[in-house]
Design a protein around this motif. Structure first.
Motif, PDB file in Angstrom:
ATOM      1  N   GLY A  33       0.589   3.533  16.240  1.00 28.46           N
ATOM      2  CA  GLY A  33      -0.179   3.439  15.013  1.00 28.46           C
ATOM      3  C   GLY A  33       0.472   2.521  13.996  1.00 28.46           C
ATOM      4  O   GLY A  33       1.533   1.953  14.231  1.00 28.46           O
ATOM      5  N   SER A  59      -1.501   5.462   9.709  1.00 30.15           N
ATOM      6  CA  SER A  59      -2.768   5.757  10.381  1.00 30.15           C
ATOM      7  C   SER A  59      -2.735   7.159  10.987  1.00 30.15           C
ATOM      8  O   SER A  59      -1.672   7.743  11.216  1.00 30.15           O
ATOM      9  CB  SER A  59      -3.070   4.701  11.446  1.00 30.15           C
ATOM     10  N   GLU A 105      -3.201   8.257  13.868  1.00 35.25           N
ATOM     11  CA  GLU A 105      -2.588   8.407  15.197  1.00 35.25           C
ATOM     12  C   GLU A 105      -1.087   8.685  15.116  1.00 35.25           C
ATOM     13  O   GLU A 105      -0.498   9.173  16.064  1.00 35.25           O
ATOM     14  CB  GLU A 105      -2.785   7.139  16.051  1.00 35.25           C
ATOM     15  N   ARG A 119       3.656  -1.967  12.968  1.00 37.00           N
ATOM     16  CA  ARG A 119       2.872  -1.344  14.044  1.00 37.00           C
ATOM     17  C   ARG A 119       3.860  -0.688  15.001  1.00 37.00           C
ATOM     18  O   ARG A 119       4.717  -1.362  15.584  1.00 37.00           O
ATOM     19  CB  ARG A 119       2.037  -2.373  14.785  1.00 37.00           C
TER      20      ARG A 119
END
Length: 73
Positions: free
Chosen positions: A58, A26, A28, A8
């Motif tokens: 993301g 992701s 983002e 993350r």
């Protein structure tokens, strides 16, 4: 073919990875493809020519080994 590792990224955090080890990220996450090294290093050093720079926030999913197609052996 290999293990998956989920990372993350915080807002503004950057990660540079070998493009062959990037499984998914992701929507983002912002990304750029970087050219690194030289053709000589690619041909004789066994290293890739491209890296991917990912910038958070993301989620990023990395794979420890490159995928091998069934046709290659």
């Amino acid at each position: 073919s290999g293990d998956f590792y989920e990372k993350r990224l915080e807002d503004g955090e950057e990660l540079i990875v070998s493009s062959g080890h990037l499984a998914a990220f992701s929507s983002e996450v912002d990304y750029d493809i970087l050219t690194v090294g030289s053709v000589r290093k690619f041909l004789f050093g066994g290293e890739g020519l491209f890296m991917t720079r990912l910038k958070g926030p993301g989620k990023v999913l990395l794979q420890s080994l490159k995928r091998v197609s069934a046709a290659s052996g």
